[in-house]
Design a protein around this motif. Structure first.
Motif, PDB file in Angstrom:
ATOM      1  N   ASN A  54       0.793  -1.215   0.000  1.00 22.96           N
ATOM      2  CA  ASN A  54       0.000   0.000   0.000  1.00 22.96           C
ATOM      3  C   ASN A  54       0.826   1.265   0.000  1.00 22.96           C
ATOM      4  OD1 ASN A  54      -3.075  -0.454   0.304  1.00 22.96           O
ATOM      5  ND2 ASN A  54      -2.065  -2.119   1.373  1.00 22.96           N
ATOM      6  N   CYS A  55       2.128   1.136   0.071  1.00 24.94           N
ATOM      7  CA  CYS A  55       2.971   2.325   0.111  1.00 24.94           C
ATOM      8  C   CYS A  55       2.982   2.982  -1.269  1.00 24.94           C
ATOM      9  CB  CYS A  55       4.381   1.945   0.513  1.00 24.94           C
ATOM     10  SG  CYS A  55       5.500   3.332   0.473  1.00 24.94           S
ATOM     11  N   PRO A  56       2.545   4.228  -1.390  1.00 28.20           N
ATOM     12  CA  PRO A  56       2.518   4.849  -2.707  1.00 28.20           C
ATOM     13  C   PRO A  56       3.917   5.097  -3.263  1.00 28.20           C
ATOM     14  CG  PRO A  56       1.965   6.440  -1.017  1.00 28.20           C
ATOM     15  CD  PRO A  56       2.042   5.114  -0.342  1.00 28.20           C
ATOM     16  N   ALA A  57       4.891   5.222  -2.382  1.00 29.49           N
ATOM     17  CA  ALA A  57       6.255   5.486  -2.848  1.00 29.49           C
ATOM     18  C   ALA A  57       7.041   4.193  -3.022  1.00 29.49           C
ATOM     19  CB  ALA A  57       6.966   6.408  -1.865  1.00 29.49           C
ATOM     20  N   ARG A  58       6.431   3.051  -2.770  1.00 30.56           N
ATOM     21  CA  ARG A  58       7.134   1.773  -2.872  1.00 30.56           C
ATOM     22  C   ARG A  58       8.409   1.806  -2.031  1.00 30.56           C
ATOM     23  NH1 ARG A  58       2.917   0.122  -4.343  1.00 30.56           N
ATOM     24  NH2 ARG A  58       2.217  -0.193  -6.448  1.00 30.56           N
ATOM     25  N   GLU A  59       8.232   2.218  -0.806  1.00 27.08           N
ATOM     26  CA  GLU A  59       9.371   2.442   0.056  1.00 27.08           C
ATOM     27  C   GLU A  59       9.741   1.214   0.863  1.00 27.08           C
ATOM     28  OE1 GLU A  59      11.488   4.339  -0.415  1.00 27.08           O
ATOM     29  OE2 GLU A  59      11.555   5.595   1.331  1.00 27.08           O
ATOM     30  N   ILE A  60       8.831   0.251   0.942  1.00 29.79           N
ATOM     31  CA  ILE A  60       9.055  -0.905   1.785  1.00 29.79           C
ATOM     32  C   ILE A  60       9.264  -2.102   0.875  1.00 29.79           C
ATOM     33  CG2 ILE A  60       8.113  -2.294   3.657  1.00 29.79           C
ATOM     34  CD1 ILE A  60       6.307   0.230   4.223  1.00 29.79           C
ATOM     35  N   LEU A  61      10.420  -2.699   0.969  1.00 30.34           N
ATOM     36  CA  LEU A  61      10.730  -3.851   0.135  1.00 30.34           C
ATOM     37  C   LEU A  61      10.527  -5.118   0.952  1.00 30.34           C
ATOM     38  CD1 LEU A  61      14.053  -2.633  -1.493  1.00 30.34           C
ATOM     39  CD2 LEU A  61      11.736  -2.242  -2.260  1.00 30.34           C
ATOM     40  N   GLN A  73      12.290  -4.204   4.365  1.00 27.48           N
ATOM     41  CA  GLN A  73      13.240  -3.098   4.417  1.00 27.48           C
ATOM     42  C   GLN A  73      12.548  -1.797   4.081  1.00 27.48           C
ATOM     43  OE1 GLN A  73      17.136  -4.121   3.355  1.00 27.48           O
ATOM     44  NE2 GLN A  73      17.639  -2.118   2.587  1.00 27.48           N
ATOM     45  N   TYR A  74      12.586  -0.896   5.031  1.00 23.42           N
ATOM     46  CA  TYR A  74      12.032   0.441   4.828  1.00 23.42           C
ATOM     47  C   TYR A  74      13.194   1.352   4.477  1.00 23.42           C
ATOM     48  CZ  TYR A  74      10.606   5.108   6.282  1.00 23.42           C
ATOM     49  OH  TYR A  74      10.381   6.464   6.327  1.00 23.42           O
ATOM     50  N   LEU A  75      13.121   1.989   3.317  1.00 23.11           N
ATOM     51  CA  LEU A  75      14.272   2.762   2.849  1.00 23.11           C
ATOM     52  C   LEU A  75      14.271   4.195   3.371  1.00 23.11           C
ATOM     53  CD1 LEU A  75      14.205   1.566  -0.836  1.00 23.11           C
ATOM     54  CD2 LEU A  75      15.542   0.636   1.012  1.00 23.11           C
ATOM     55  N   ARG A  78      12.303   8.181  -0.125  1.00 22.35           N
ATOM     56  CA  ARG A  78      11.236   8.936  -0.773  1.00 22.35           C
ATOM     57  C   ARG A  78       9.923   8.791  -0.027  1.00 22.35           C
ATOM     58  NH1 ARG A  78      12.862   5.037  -4.650  1.00 22.35           N
ATOM     59  NH2 ARG A  78      11.656   3.183  -4.305  1.00 22.35           N
ATOM     60  N   CYS A  79       9.997   8.413   1.224  1.00 19.71           N
ATOM     61  CA  CYS A  79       8.802   8.294   2.053  1.00 19.71           C
ATOM     62  C   CYS A  79       8.133   9.654   2.150  1.00 19.71           C
ATOM     63  CB  CYS A  79       9.195   7.809   3.436  1.00 19.71           C
ATOM     64  SG  CYS A  79       7.839   7.708   4.575  1.00 19.71           S
ATOM     65  N   ALA A  80       6.837   9.658   1.897  1.00 15.52           N
ATOM     66  CA  ALA A  80       6.101  10.926   1.931  1.00 15.52           C
ATOM     67  C   ALA A  80       5.449  11.149   3.285  1.00 15.52           C
ATOM     68  CB  ALA A  80       5.058  10.943   0.825  1.00 15.52           C
ATOM     69  N   TYR A  81       5.704  10.271   4.249  1.00 19.65           N
ATOM     70  CA  TYR A  81       5.095  10.366   5.579  1.00 19.65           C
ATOM     71  C   TYR A  81       3.576  10.468   5.472  1.00 19.65           C
ATOM     72  CZ  TYR A  81       9.949  11.373   6.637  1.00 19.65           C
ATOM     73  OH  TYR A  81      11.299  11.313   6.707  1.00 19.65           O
ATOM     74  N   CYS A  82       3.027   9.673   4.562  1.00 15.36           N
ATOM     75  CA  CYS A  82       1.590   9.766   4.322  1.00 15.36           C
ATOM     76  C   CYS A  82       0.802   8.970   5.351  1.00 15.36           C
ATOM     77  CB  CYS A  82       1.269   9.252   2.925  1.00 15.36           C
ATOM     78  SG  CYS A  82       1.649   7.516   2.713  1.00 15.36           S
ATOM     79  N   GLY A  83       1.424   7.974   5.965  1.00 14.68           N
ATOM     80  CA  GLY A  83       0.750   7.215   7.005  1.00 14.68           C
ATOM     81  C   GLY A  83      -0.097   6.071   6.505  1.00 14.68           C
ATOM     82  N   ARG A  84      -0.001   5.753   5.219  1.00 14.79           N
ATOM     83  CA  ARG A  84      -0.816   4.647   4.717  1.00 14.79           C
ATOM     84  C   ARG A  84      -0.353   3.319   5.273  1.00 14.79           C
ATOM     85  NH1 ARG A  84      -2.134   5.536  -1.609  1.00 14.79           N
ATOM     86  NH2 ARG A  84      -2.656   3.349  -1.521  1.00 14.79           N
ATOM     87  N   CYS A  85       0.939   3.177   5.501  1.00 16.06           N
ATOM     88  CA  CYS A  85       1.446   1.926   6.075  1.00 16.06           C
ATOM     89  C   CYS A  85       0.872   1.732   7.475  1.00 16.06           C
ATOM     90  CB  CYS A  85       2.971   1.921   6.082  1.00 16.06           C
ATOM     91  SG  CYS A  85       3.720   3.403   6.723  1.00 16.06           S
ATOM     92  N   ALA A  86       0.801   2.818   8.238  1.00 14.28           N
ATOM     93  CA  ALA A  86       0.271   2.722   9.591  1.00 14.28           C
ATOM     94  C   ALA A  86      -1.222   2.422   9.560  1.00 14.28           C
ATOM     95  CB  ALA A  86       0.537   4.009  10.354  1.00 14.28           C
ATOM     96  N   THR A  95       3.951   2.846  13.632  1.00 12.70           N
ATOM     97  CA  THR A  95       3.447   4.067  14.245  1.00 12.70           C
ATOM     98  C   THR A  95       4.115   5.238  13.558  1.00 12.70           C
ATOM     99  OG1 THR A  95       5.075   3.608  15.948  1.00 12.70           O
ATOM    100  CG2 THR A  95       2.769   3.356  16.562  1.00 12.70           C
ATOM    101  N   MET A  96       3.325   6.283  13.297  1.00 11.13           N
ATOM    102  CA  MET A  96       3.889   7.502  12.734  1.00 11.13           C
ATOM    103  C   MET A  96       4.415   8.312  13.914  1.00 11.13           C
ATOM    104  SD  MET A  96       3.333   6.773   9.688  1.00 11.13           S
ATOM    105  CE  MET A  96       3.881   8.216   8.791  1.00 11.13           C
ATOM    106  N   SER A  97       5.712   8.384  14.021  1.00  6.88           N
ATOM    107  CA  SER A  97       6.315   9.063  15.160  1.00  6.88           C
ATOM    108  C   SER A  97       6.300  10.567  14.927  1.00  6.88           C
ATOM    109  CB  SER A  97       7.747   8.591  15.338  1.00  6.88           C
ATOM    110  OG  SER A  97       8.521   9.072  14.271  1.00  6.88           O
TER     111      SER A  97
HETATM  112  S1  SF4 Z   1       4.395   6.752   5.350  1.00  5.67           S
HETATM  113 FE1  SF4 Z   1       4.432   4.541   4.951  1.00  5.67          FE
HETATM  114  S2  SF4 Z   1       3.048   4.235   3.195  1.00  5.67           S
HETATM  115 FE2  SF4 Z   1       3.538   6.450   3.271  1.00  5.67          FE
HETATM  116  S3  SF4 Z   1       5.326   6.668   1.899  1.00  5.67           S
HETATM  117 FE3  SF4 Z   1       6.150   6.357   3.971  1.00  5.67          FE
HETATM  118  S4  SF4 Z   1       6.495   4.141   4.114  1.00  5.67           S
HETATM  119 FE4  SF4 Z   1       5.140   4.462   2.360  1.00  5.67          FE
END
Ligand code: SF4
Ligand code: SF4
Ligand code: SF4
Lengths: 174, 178
Positions: A54-61, A73-75, A78-86, A95-97
């Motif tokens: 579900n990560c829009p940035a494909r940040e988690i491999l 692996q969370y890189l 380019r994480c947008a801190y969108c919170g979709r993973c949480a 958790t979004m810290s």
């Molecule tokens: S907050 Fe989570 S879902 Fe959003 S870009 Fe970062 S790792 Fe991906």
């Protein structure tokens, strides 16, 4: 006229007073709902891979080393801190810290790597996961993202020579 | 070494050039926010200049794009040495959400060498000030790579060959094999 408007401007400035925040000397509290860097809790994560899907940035491999070991692996680049993973995590392992002071001179510093033990079903020999979670998050089969080159691999066939991974575009100079 | 150099060369004033190579303008607004009276970066001697020829540091926003690659490279080349490059925002650090789009080449480090990364989409103005403070050696960076392991690799696998009969029990001896 223009002198008058300048005076007016000066008056407005004086009225506002001093507004500069004492930031670097003094820590600044962030709003309650602020989303900073996502933090993965290894004790809660079941390795379902929903966050990766579900990560829009494909940040988690996700990389399945073998039947029992899954590497997440969370890189963080380019994480947008969108919170979709949480949001999507069924175990609330992400958790979004409130961390935002992530500036660094080496981009690898923001990386988080989790090696998970996937217990195997004694009957069918596959990793056991709750069927509902699995169905919800559409994580079928094994995943082989390119952890060494930190690239998301769309199909496992991408490893074949005839079908290369979507390659980095060569820069066209002129 | 770079840190010492930075402290020496840029201790008094850092003139920055603000280069957007194709971001969404979010980061630009945060950078401008740093220069407003509220965050007032000029008290640290940070000043925005209009030409890369006057600048000590370049603030890159937006990913390396096909259309602006050459302009960004030329702006970098025009800066007098020693020069610093800050990648501000997820786009500049890692290519952003559209990293696999046809027009995006990837992070700006594909075009110009990046010295400091400030992730965030967009990063808070405080985060940008913090990044500059890290660069100037005023504070230490807070991040470090994290690795968790539920298991130790290589894990022993079940091999029927490792079963040992012991009196009436059958004992499984673990071997360091995968
Ligand atoms: S907050 Fe989570 S879902 Fe959003 S870009 Fe970062 S790792 Fe991906
Ligand atoms: S969604 Fe949650 S439980 Fe599933 S892999 Fe991601 S962090 Fe682990
Ligand atoms: S990092 Fe986010 S806010 Fe900054 S330019 Fe890219 S998309 Fe816009």
């Amino acid at each position: 006229m223009s002198v008058l408007s300048k005076l007016k401007e000066a008056l407005v400035c004086l009225k506002a007073g001093r507004v500069t925040l004492p930031y670097p000397a003094q820590a600044m509290p962030v709003p309650e709902k602020f989303r900073g860097r996502p933090i993965f809790d290894v004790a809660k994560c079941t390795g379902c891979g929903g966050c990766a899907n579900n990560c829009p940035a494909r940040e988690i491999l996700v990389f399945d080393v073998c039947q029992e070991v899954r590497v997440l692996q969370y890189l963080g680049r380019r994480c947008a801190y969108c919170g979709r993973c949480a949001d999507v995590c069924p175990e609330k392992a992400v958790t979004m810290s409130h961390e935002f002071e992530n500036a660094t001179n080496a981009i690898g510093d923001i990386k988080q790597r989790i090696e998970l033990f996937m217990s195997t079903c004694q009957r069918c020999g596959r990793c056991f996961k709750e069927p509902t979670t699995l169905d919800q998050l559409k994580m079928k089969g094994y995943r082989f993202d390119d952890v060494a080159h930190e690239r998301w691999v769309f199909r496992s066939k991408a490893y074949l020579d005839s079908e290369p991974v979507v390659d980095d575009i060569k820069i066209e100079w002129e | 070494m770079l840190k010492n150099l930075c402290q020496k060369m840029f201790g008094r004033s850092l003139w920055v050039y603000h280069a957007n190579s194709g971001g969404c303008n979010g980061c630009d607004i945060e950078v401008l926010n740093v220069l407003t009276p509220y965050y007032d970066a000029e008290r640290f001697g940070i000043k925005l200049v209009g030409s890369p020829r006057h600048a000590d540091a370049m603030l890159c926003q937006g990913p390396a794009m096909r259309s602006t690659a050459q302009a960004l490279k030329r702006a970098y080349d025009a800066m007098p040495a020693p020069k610093l490059v800050f990648a501000i925002g997820s786009c500049a650090c890692g290519g952003g959400i559209w990293f696999d789009s046809y027009s995006v080449l990837g992070p700006v480090e594909k075009l110009v060498p990046v010295n400091f990364y400030i992730p965030g989409c967009p990063p808070r103005p405080e985060a940008i000030i913090y990044g500059v403070a890290v660069a100037l050696g005023l504070v230490d960076k807070k991040t470090a790579p994290v690795q968790f392991k539920q298991i130790e690799l290589p894990i022993p696998r079940y091999h029927p060959g490792d079963l040992r009969g012991r009196d009436e029990l059958v004992v499984y001896e673990k071997v360091e094999k995968v």
